[in-house]
Design a protein around this motif. Structure first.
Motif, PDB file in Angstrom:
ATOM      1  N   LYS A  80       0.805  -1.220   0.000  1.00 22.03           N
ATOM      2  CA  LYS A  80       0.000   0.000   0.000  1.00 22.03           C
ATOM      3  C   LYS A  80       0.843   1.277   0.000  1.00 22.03           C
ATOM      4  O   LYS A  80       0.456   2.271  -0.590  1.00 22.03           O
ATOM      5  CB  LYS A  80      -0.992   0.003   1.156  1.00 22.03           C
ATOM      6  CG  LYS A  80      -0.359   0.125   2.514  1.00 22.03           C
ATOM      7  CD  LYS A  80      -1.400   0.114   3.606  1.00 22.03           C
ATOM      8  CE  LYS A  80      -0.666   0.153   4.944  1.00 22.03           C
ATOM      9  NZ  LYS A  80      -1.317  -0.548   5.970  1.00 22.03           N
ATOM     10  N   ASP A  81       2.005   1.238   0.629  1.00 20.61           N
ATOM     11  CA  ASP A  81       2.876   2.411   0.654  1.00 20.61           C
ATOM     12  C   ASP A  81       3.955   2.357  -0.425  1.00 20.61           C
ATOM     13  O   ASP A  81       4.795   3.245  -0.504  1.00 20.61           O
ATOM     14  CB  ASP A  81       3.549   2.545   2.030  1.00 20.61           C
ATOM     15  CG  ASP A  81       2.534   2.773   3.138  1.00 20.61           C
ATOM     16  OD1 ASP A  81       1.468   3.364   2.856  1.00 20.61           O
ATOM     17  OD2 ASP A  81       2.798   2.349   4.281  1.00 20.61           O
ATOM     18  N   LYS A  82       3.925   1.316  -1.224  1.00 21.60           N
ATOM     19  CA  LYS A  82       4.927   1.129  -2.276  1.00 21.60           C
ATOM     20  C   LYS A  82       4.252   0.653  -3.561  1.00 21.60           C
ATOM     21  O   LYS A  82       4.685  -0.322  -4.184  1.00 21.60           O
ATOM     22  CB  LYS A  82       5.971   0.107  -1.828  1.00 21.60           C
ATOM     23  CG  LYS A  82       6.802   0.546  -0.634  1.00 21.60           C
ATOM     24  CD  LYS A  82       7.790  -0.523  -0.299  1.00 21.60           C
ATOM     25  CE  LYS A  82       8.717  -0.310   0.794  1.00 21.60           C
ATOM     26  NZ  LYS A  82       8.886   0.689   1.633  1.00 21.60           N
ATOM     27  N   MET A  83       3.202   1.334  -3.952  1.00 24.32           N
ATOM     28  CA  MET A  83       2.453   0.916  -5.141  1.00 24.32           C
ATOM     29  C   MET A  83       3.290   0.993  -6.413  1.00 24.32           C
ATOM     30  O   MET A  83       3.076   0.214  -7.339  1.00 24.32           O
ATOM     31  CB  MET A  83       1.165   1.728  -5.284  1.00 24.32           C
ATOM     32  CG  MET A  83       0.110   1.379  -4.236  1.00 24.32           C
ATOM     33  SD  MET A  83      -0.235  -0.393  -4.082  1.00 24.32           S
ATOM     34  CE  MET A  83      -1.019  -0.736  -5.631  1.00 24.32           C
ATOM     35  N   ASN A  84       4.276   1.872  -6.450  1.00 26.18           N
ATOM     36  CA  ASN A  84       5.154   1.928  -7.623  1.00 26.18           C
ATOM     37  C   ASN A  84       5.935   0.631  -7.765  1.00 26.18           C
ATOM     38  O   ASN A  84       6.116   0.123  -8.874  1.00 26.18           O
ATOM     39  CB  ASN A  84       6.087   3.137  -7.559  1.00 26.18           C
ATOM     40  CG  ASN A  84       6.962   3.142  -6.313  1.00 26.18           C
ATOM     41  OD1 ASN A  84       6.555   2.674  -5.240  1.00 26.18           O
ATOM     42  ND2 ASN A  84       8.147   3.697  -6.428  1.00 26.18           N
ATOM     43  N   ILE A  85       6.364   0.061  -6.650  1.00 23.56           N
ATOM     44  CA  ILE A  85       7.067  -1.223  -6.689  1.00 23.56           C
ATOM     45  C   ILE A  85       6.102  -2.336  -7.082  1.00 23.56           C
ATOM     46  O   ILE A  85       6.447  -3.215  -7.867  1.00 23.56           O
ATOM     47  CB  ILE A  85       7.751  -1.520  -5.340  1.00 23.56           C
ATOM     48  CG1 ILE A  85       8.893  -0.514  -5.109  1.00 23.56           C
ATOM     49  CG2 ILE A  85       8.280  -2.953  -5.293  1.00 23.56           C
ATOM     50  CD1 ILE A  85       9.572  -0.620  -3.759  1.00 23.56           C
ATOM     51  N   ALA A  86       4.885  -2.305  -6.560  1.00 28.26           N
ATOM     52  CA  ALA A  86       3.868  -3.308  -6.917  1.00 28.26           C
ATOM     53  C   ALA A  86       3.617  -3.298  -8.419  1.00 28.26           C
ATOM     54  O   ALA A  86       3.524  -4.356  -9.052  1.00 28.26           O
ATOM     55  CB  ALA A  86       2.577  -3.052  -6.155  1.00 28.26           C
ATOM     56  N   ARG A  87       3.528  -2.100  -8.996  1.00 32.03           N
ATOM     57  CA  ARG A  87       3.316  -2.005 -10.457  1.00 32.03           C
ATOM     58  C   ARG A  87       4.505  -2.588 -11.223  1.00 32.03           C
ATOM     59  O   ARG A  87       4.324  -3.271 -12.229  1.00 32.03           O
ATOM     60  CB  ARG A  87       3.069  -0.549 -10.865  1.00 32.03           C
ATOM     61  CG  ARG A  87       1.657  -0.076 -10.576  1.00 32.03           C
ATOM     62  CD  ARG A  87       1.367   1.285 -11.178  1.00 32.03           C
ATOM     63  NE  ARG A  87       2.043   2.368 -10.476  1.00 32.03           N
ATOM     64  CZ  ARG A  87       1.619   2.929  -9.351  1.00 32.03           C
ATOM     65  NH1 ARG A  87       0.509   2.507  -8.790  1.00 32.03           N
ATOM     66  NH2 ARG A  87       2.284   3.914  -8.791  1.00 32.03           N
ATOM     67  N   GLU A  88       5.709  -2.358 -10.739  1.00 27.43           N
ATOM     68  CA  GLU A  88       6.905  -2.908 -11.384  1.00 27.43           C
ATOM     69  C   GLU A  88       6.933  -4.435 -11.280  1.00 27.43           C
ATOM     70  O   GLU A  88       7.329  -5.123 -12.215  1.00 27.43           O
ATOM     71  CB  GLU A  88       8.176  -2.298 -10.784  1.00 27.43           C
ATOM     72  CG  GLU A  88       8.396  -0.850 -11.156  1.00 27.43           C
ATOM     73  CD  GLU A  88       8.511  -0.648 -12.663  1.00 27.43           C
ATOM     74  OE1 GLU A  88       9.240  -1.406 -13.324  1.00 27.43           O
ATOM     75  OE2 GLU A  88       7.845   0.269 -13.176  1.00 27.43           O
TER      76      GLU A  88
END
Length: 118
Positions: free
Chosen positions: A98-106
C-alpha cells in the motif's frame, strides 16, 4: 520450433488434433506451461525486488511466491491467481504494498514479461 511442430502435428497427430486439445495456444506457451521455467531465470528477473532493502519480509515472501509459481507453471496467465492461495495467505498485493504501489506495479510488469515472451 519446426521440430516441435512436426512432432505435434505430424508424428503424434494432426494440426486439427492439436487445436481440439489445446485450442489456439501457441506451442511455445504450451511447452512453457508443461515444463515451467528455470529457477535462475526467474530469480534473475525478480532479483531487484528480492534484494530491495526497502521491502519487508512479507513483501519479499510474496515476490518469492511469484517466483515459485512461475518456475512451476512457466508464467502467470491471469493475475487473478495472485488473489488465491498461497498468495492470499500472505496478504493481498494492494495491502502488502500500500505504501509502495510503484514497486507493486513494477512487480506486475515483470510478471507480465513472462507471458509476453511467449
Amino acid at each position: 520450433m519446426k521440430h516441435l511442430e512436426n512432432l505435434l502435428w505430424i508424428d503424434l497427430g494432426s494440426k486439427d488434433d492439436y487445436r481440439i486439445h489445446f485450442g489456439d495456444t501457441p506451442i511455445t506457451r504450451l511447452i512453457r506451461k508443461i515444463v515451467g521455467l528455470d529457477r535462475e531465470a526467474a530469480m534473475a528477473e525478480f532479483s531487484r525486488f528480492l534484494d530491495d532493502q526497502s521491502l519487508n519480509s512479507r513483501q519479499i515472501h510474496f515476490v518469492e511466491l511469484i517466483v515459485d509459481y512461475i518456475v512451476k507453471n512457466g508464467f502467470i496467465e491471469d493475475r487473478k491467481v495472485l488473489l488465491q492461495d498461497p498468495f492470499k495467505s500472505v496478504g493481498s498485493m494492494s495491502a502488502l504494498f500500500k505504501d509502495k504501489m510503484n514497486i507493486a506495479r513494477e512487480i506486475l510488469k515483470t510478471v507480465d514479461t513472462f507471458s509476453e515472451r511467449l
